[in-house]
Design an enzyme around this catalytic site. Structure first.
Site: not given
Ligand SMILES: *Cc1c(COP(=O)(O)O)cnc(C)c1O
Length: 467
Positions: A110-113, A116
């Protein structure tokens, strides 16, 4: 570059300090004192550069002198070297006007990588410098937890405690967290809902028996460093589509208003953004706020796009602060009233100012399925439910056909296989890089829904700030 709180009641901090702090002491969110500006030439110079180099140039003014250029470059190369695509966030063309910006090539799909992976490295760097130990405590309904655990596993001087509601997240999401066996990772399956888990985390942040001994921090998108890392891919995509000579519109599937706020910052910095389309599911507080001035919280309806099932969008406060002429006292009063009544009416001038750049769409389950099928049938692209909400909004937005519209593809379809199969009849595979997820050993402790149980668990395992 200094950072101030949207509520005007905290002393200015530098980038290193806001990264470790997360939330401001007065309850507000940190924002830079002013938006850095890029000239047309500086934007033109981004053409053809590798992602990590664009990241370096876009983030440098925000980082200020807390990292020298070579340090920042190395962190970018390390963070984005772990992505499965050489372009990190490649564009895929759907038709003459529509594009997908694939943000899901990181380790947890997901784009949160994107943010993060960098944040994990920033934490490690700054903590080593300050000889301090950090305890990250968070609650997750899926994507944030897995991305944060992957980014922090095995890092020095940081422990992560992640609470998820027992039995209420998908098998892929749970396994992406519980199969990470590093000793600094602590998975807690809480007997309760996501809201119960979230309430415990908030209580812990306010519990001086915990905060006096431990440096507690957050990894959700209230953390400025996360938003900063997301500004990069707006520049990267627009540059590939011909900016600054050409304007580009973006459609962003939105929950906490973090990702789309990063697009707003890109526009403030000088990127020629034609429009930002705020795409919501039926949990539509942002659509009501932007289309009718009605920012009032209801109850969450579970949908096939769970990462957008949100009642109150924390980062909206950052936009309100700008719309209030960056007046912290006024923003603080507005937020205090909202905390009391769970309602806020935006005056017509603020609505009009927001509409200079934002439009919004509410996408229901049927329109989401139609968008998934359209992408599959028209251009053989399999998209996840969150992306489908963005695409549906993009196709319904009234934008000049000469302007390319980029929909942010926020999750890999394999992460939401059941929903994709229901809409398209096609079951996406999990990418090979997570191949043996279902064979790996899991580590997770179940706790009852009691604050004391969670507090005892964390304080028995965490390392004191200076310990
Ligand atoms: C977190 C998330 C979103 C929403 O992003 P915000 O920054 O909270 O608006 C959308 N799609 C997916 C897949 C997510 O994980």
């Amino acid at each position: 570059m200094e950072y101030i709180s949207t509520r005007g009641g905290s002393a200015p901090l530098n980038f290193e300090q806001v990264t470790l702090a997360g939330l401001a002491g007065d309850g507000g969110l940190y924002v830079p004192t002013e938006w850095p500006k890029f000239s047309q030439d500086q934007i033109a110079d981004l053409a053809g550069l590798p992602y990590a180099e664009v990241a370096l140039r876009v983030m440098k003014p925000f980082v200020g002198d807390t990292l020298v250029e070579d340090e920042l470059r190395e962190l970018c190369q390390q963070a984005y070297g772990r992505f499965a695509h050489a372009a990190v966030t490649p564009l895929a063309q759907l038709d003459g006007q529509h594009w997908l910006l694939e943000l899901f090539h990181g380790p947890t799909l997901a784009f949160k990588d994107v943010a993060l992976q960098l944040l994990g490295l920033l934490f490690e760097k700054f903590l080593a410098r300050q000889d301090k130990h950090l305890t990250v405590v968070g609650a997750t309904s899926g994507d944030t937890g897995s991305a944060a655990i992957d980014a922090l596993a095995g890092r020095e001087k940081v422990d992560i405690f992640m609470l998820h509601p027992d039995g209420r997240i998908s098998d892929v999401q749970r396994r992406q967290m519980t199969t990470v066996l590093a000793p600094n990772v602590h998975n807690i399956a809480l007997d309760g809902s996501f809201d119960d888990a979230q309430a415990m985390v908030k209580r812990m942040f306010a519990d001086t028996e915990v905060t006096d001994r431990f440096a507690i921090s957050a990894v959700n998108s209230i953390n400025w460093a996360r938003l900063m890392a997301q500004i990069v891919y707006y520049f990267y995509a627009a540059s590939q589509l011909g900016s600054p000579a050409r304007k580009v519109a973006f459609s962003v599937p939105t929950g906490n208003f973090g990702d789309v706020f990063a697009g707003y910052v890109a526009a403030q910095m000088g990127l020629p953004v034609e429009r930002l389309i705020v795409a919501t599911n039926v949990n539509d507080i942002l659509h009501r706020a932007l289309s009718a001035g009605d920012y009032s919280a209801g109850t969450v309806t579970p949908t096939a796009a769970p990462s957008m099932d949100i009642q109150v969008s924390s980062n909206f406060e950052r936009l309100l602060f700008d719309l209030e002429g960056r007046d912290g006292a006024k923003t603080a009063a507005r937020m205090a009233a909202f905390d009391q009544t769970r309602k806020m009416a935006l005056p017509p001038e603020m609505q009009a100012a927001a509409r200079d750049i934002f439009t919004s769409h509410r996408v229901d389950a049927n329109d989401m399925s139609l968008a998934m099928r359209w992408a599959h049938e028209e251009s053989a692209q399999v998209i996840d439910p969150h992306t489908a909400i963005g695409l549906s909004a993009a196709r319904n937005a009234d934008i000049d056909p000469s302007v390319p519209i980029v929909t942010l593809a926020t999750a890999h379809p394999g992460k939401f296989r059941e929903a994709v199969e229901r809409a398209t009849g096609f079951r996406p595979a999990l990418p090979r890089r997570v191949g043996d997820l279902f064979d790996r050993e899991e580590a997770c402790d179940k706790l009852p829904g009691s604050y004391d149980a969670v507090k005892d668990y964390v304080t028995a395992r965490a390392t004191p700030a200076h310990g």
